[in-house]
Design an enzyme around this catalytic site. Structure first.
Site, PDB file in Angstrom:
ATOM      1  N   HIS A  45      -5.644  13.971 -52.511  1.00 20.65           N
ATOM      2  CA  HIS A  45      -4.298  14.543 -52.549  1.00 20.65           C
ATOM      3  C   HIS A  45      -4.056  15.324 -53.830  1.00 20.65           C
ATOM      4  O   HIS A  45      -2.912  15.562 -54.215  1.00 20.65           O
ATOM      5  CB  HIS A  45      -3.254  13.438 -52.360  1.00 20.65           C
ATOM      6  CG  HIS A  45      -3.302  12.856 -50.986  1.00 20.65           C
ATOM      7  ND1 HIS A  45      -3.979  11.698 -50.700  1.00 20.65           N
ATOM      8  CD2 HIS A  45      -2.813  13.301 -49.804  1.00 20.65           C
ATOM      9  CE1 HIS A  45      -3.889  11.445 -49.403  1.00 20.65           C
ATOM     10  NE2 HIS A  45      -3.181  12.403 -48.840  1.00 20.65           N
ATOM     11  N   VAL A 172       1.280  -0.948 -59.191  1.00 15.48           N
ATOM     12  CA  VAL A 172       1.624   0.053 -58.178  1.00 15.48           C
ATOM     13  C   VAL A 172       0.676  -0.071 -56.986  1.00 15.48           C
ATOM     14  O   VAL A 172      -0.507   0.252 -57.082  1.00 15.48           O
ATOM     15  CB  VAL A 172       1.548   1.486 -58.750  1.00 15.48           C
ATOM     16  CG1 VAL A 172       1.971   2.497 -57.680  1.00 15.48           C
ATOM     17  CG2 VAL A 172       2.438   1.632 -59.976  1.00 15.48           C
ATOM     18  N   ASP A 174      -0.318   1.303 -53.410  1.00 12.63           N
ATOM     19  CA  ASP A 174      -0.195   2.533 -52.631  1.00 12.63           C
ATOM     20  C   ASP A 174      -1.201   2.424 -51.496  1.00 12.63           C
ATOM     21  O   ASP A 174      -2.409   2.555 -51.708  1.00 12.63           O
ATOM     22  CB  ASP A 174      -0.477   3.753 -53.513  1.00 12.63           C
ATOM     23  CG  ASP A 174      -0.341   5.072 -52.765  1.00 12.63           C
ATOM     24  OD1 ASP A 174      -0.021   5.060 -51.563  1.00 12.63           O
ATOM     25  OD2 ASP A 174      -0.554   6.124 -53.402  1.00 12.63           O
ATOM     26  N   MET A 175      -0.718   2.173 -50.307  1.00 15.17           N
ATOM     27  CA  MET A 175      -1.647   1.887 -49.212  1.00 15.17           C
ATOM     28  C   MET A 175      -1.238   2.545 -47.901  1.00 15.17           C
ATOM     29  O   MET A 175      -0.060   2.621 -47.562  1.00 15.17           O
ATOM     30  CB  MET A 175      -1.757   0.375 -48.995  1.00 15.17           C
ATOM     31  CG  MET A 175      -0.435  -0.309 -48.691  1.00 15.17           C
ATOM     32  SD  MET A 175      -0.572  -2.100 -48.475  1.00 15.17           S
ATOM     33  CE  MET A 175      -1.373  -2.179 -46.879  1.00 15.17           C
ATOM     34  N   TRP A 226      -4.223  -5.817 -35.554  1.00 15.80           N
ATOM     35  CA  TRP A 226      -2.918  -5.676 -34.877  1.00 15.80           C
ATOM     36  C   TRP A 226      -1.744  -5.717 -35.860  1.00 15.80           C
ATOM     37  O   TRP A 226      -0.701  -5.151 -35.599  1.00 15.80           O
ATOM     38  CB  TRP A 226      -2.746  -6.773 -33.817  1.00 15.80           C
ATOM     39  CG  TRP A 226      -2.984  -8.165 -34.327  1.00 15.80           C
ATOM     40  CD1 TRP A 226      -2.065  -8.997 -34.896  1.00 15.80           C
ATOM     41  CD2 TRP A 226      -4.226  -8.867 -34.341  1.00 15.80           C
ATOM     42  NE1 TRP A 226      -2.652 -10.187 -35.260  1.00 15.80           N
ATOM     43  CE2 TRP A 226      -3.979 -10.141 -34.928  1.00 15.80           C
ATOM     44  CE3 TRP A 226      -5.516  -8.565 -33.916  1.00 15.80           C
ATOM     45  CZ2 TRP A 226      -4.988 -11.098 -35.092  1.00 15.80           C
ATOM     46  CZ3 TRP A 226      -6.508  -9.519 -34.071  1.00 15.80           C
ATOM     47  CH2 TRP A 226      -6.244 -10.766 -34.666  1.00 15.80           C
ATOM     48  N   LYS A 227      -1.942  -6.350 -37.023  1.00 16.66           N
ATOM     49  CA  LYS A 227      -0.854  -6.423 -37.998  1.00 16.66           C
ATOM     50  C   LYS A 227      -0.573  -5.038 -38.595  1.00 16.66           C
ATOM     51  O   LYS A 227       0.584  -4.630 -38.740  1.00 16.66           O
ATOM     52  CB  LYS A 227      -1.211  -7.421 -39.097  1.00 16.66           C
ATOM     53  CG  LYS A 227      -1.352  -8.841 -38.584  1.00 16.66           C
ATOM     54  CD  LYS A 227      -1.748  -9.802 -39.703  1.00 16.66           C
ATOM     55  CE  LYS A 227      -1.931 -11.212 -39.148  1.00 16.66           C
ATOM     56  NZ  LYS A 227      -2.336 -12.174 -40.195  1.00 16.66           N
ATOM     57  N   GLY A 300      -3.003  -0.651 -59.238  1.00 22.60           N
ATOM     58  CA  GLY A 300      -2.610   0.280 -60.288  1.00 22.60           C
ATOM     59  C   GLY A 300      -3.492   0.201 -61.515  1.00 22.60           C
ATOM     60  O   GLY A 300      -3.532   1.139 -62.312  1.00 22.60           O
TER      61      GLY A 300
END
Length: 328
Positions: A45, A172, A174-175, A226-227, A300
């Protein structure tokens, strides 16, 4: 891969954005975010995504001069429209507004519709933590993952970010809701590497570590099976309920990812019980690594390590993509 100075990378992005008629301050902000993402090791990104972003601007899917605007206010919950502006700019504005609400009232929430890809979602978690706030934010995305038990891609990877401020280094998380984001799979594809663990299904429905196959058939594996599938769908539902914006299905119908919905929540409390947080980190990091020489890190921590390395040695970039940006 080669290393270049952060300022050089940032300046190259800024130059291109100015050519695309971005206002000066907005070009500087977006350039800084793209460069920071690469600096922190999120190449998918940062530099690697920049040519796609430029193409979206040229196609009119991202409007350089669009300004986000308030649509509705309900107590400490606000709904905004992004007017198809640059996602990084819109997200920065909305998180800043959530921070302002939280600093005055303890909590603030801003949901935005009709915006664009925010690039690294963690950026806005860091933004909140730097302001002394807990930050929670999430977005929907174009479909790239089947619902559990299905074959067709109908769910976005719908990233979720949770950030907690900490003097020694913010926590932090971030997923994405897929085991690997599509950007991370692109990184492995560019390096001609397999994924370290299974990341999706091949065309025969068998689990695979081949990023090329998964990127092509869009059958990414949801985290926790499935979660993760359920959480991805609920985040999409929550975003539409709060913002009145487009869902993953509507985004996917256009075959390109634009006009997404996002939510930014900030929580402010003078005492976050720092000693108790440190106790959790010591307890977790004090466990035995699974491999010899391994290390256990909090969310993080590796980002900070890569950031310091990039500031010292230069930002690691893909030489071919870097040449493309320089030629723009």
């Amino acid at each position: 891969m080669i290393r270049i100075p952060f300022a050089q990378l940032e300046q190259a992005f800024r130059k291109v954005l100015l050519q695309l008629n971005f206002p000066e301050k907005r070009a500087a902000l977006c350039a800084h975010i793209f460069a920071s993402n690469s600096r922190d090791g999120v190449h998918s990104h940062g530099l690697n995504r920049f040519p796609v972003f430029v193409q979206y601007v040229k196609e009119g899917l991202v409007h350089p001069d669009a300004e986000p605007a308030l649509l509705e206010k309900n107590g400490l919950l606000e709904t905004w429209t992004g007017s198809l502006g640059a996602g990084m700019y819109n997200a920065t504005v909305c998180m800043q507004r959530a921070i302002e609400l939280a600093q005055a009232n303890g909590i603030g929430c801003v949901a935005i519709q009709n915006t664009n890809h925010w690039m690294r979602g963690g950026t806005y978690g860091w933004q909140a933590a730097n302001a002394g706030c807990i930050g929670i934010c999430f977005t929907n995305a174009i479909a790239g993952m089947p619902a559990w038990g299905g074959v067709d891609p109908v769910l976005g990877n719908n990233p979720l970010v949770i950030a907690v401020p900490r003097a020694e280094g913010h926590i932090v998380l971030d997923m994405a809701m897929s085991q690997f984001s599509y950007g991370k799979m692109q990184e492995h594809e560019l390096k001609q590497e397999q994924l370290p663990v299974v990341g999706g299904y091949d065309d025969n429905g068998e689990l695979t570590t081949d990023p090329v196959v998964i990127r092509n058939n869009k059958r990414a594996l949801p985290i926790g099976f499935w979660k993760g599938s359920g959480l991805a769908m609920v985040l999409d539902v929550l975003l539409v309920a709060l913002s009145g914006g487009r869902s993953t299905g509507q985004i996917t119908a256009d075959k390109k990812e634009f006009g997404v919905s996002q939510c930014f929540i900030a929580l402010h409390k003078p005492d976050l019980h720092a000693a108790l947080i440190e106790e959790i980190l010591r307890y977790t990091k004090g466990s035995t690594p699974a491999t010899r020489g391994g290390r256990i890190a909090y969310p993080g921590e590796n980002t900070l390590r890569k950031r310091l390395q990039s500031e010292k040695e230069g930002v690691l970039v893909n030489e071919e993509i870097w040449a493309q940006v320089q030629a723009m």
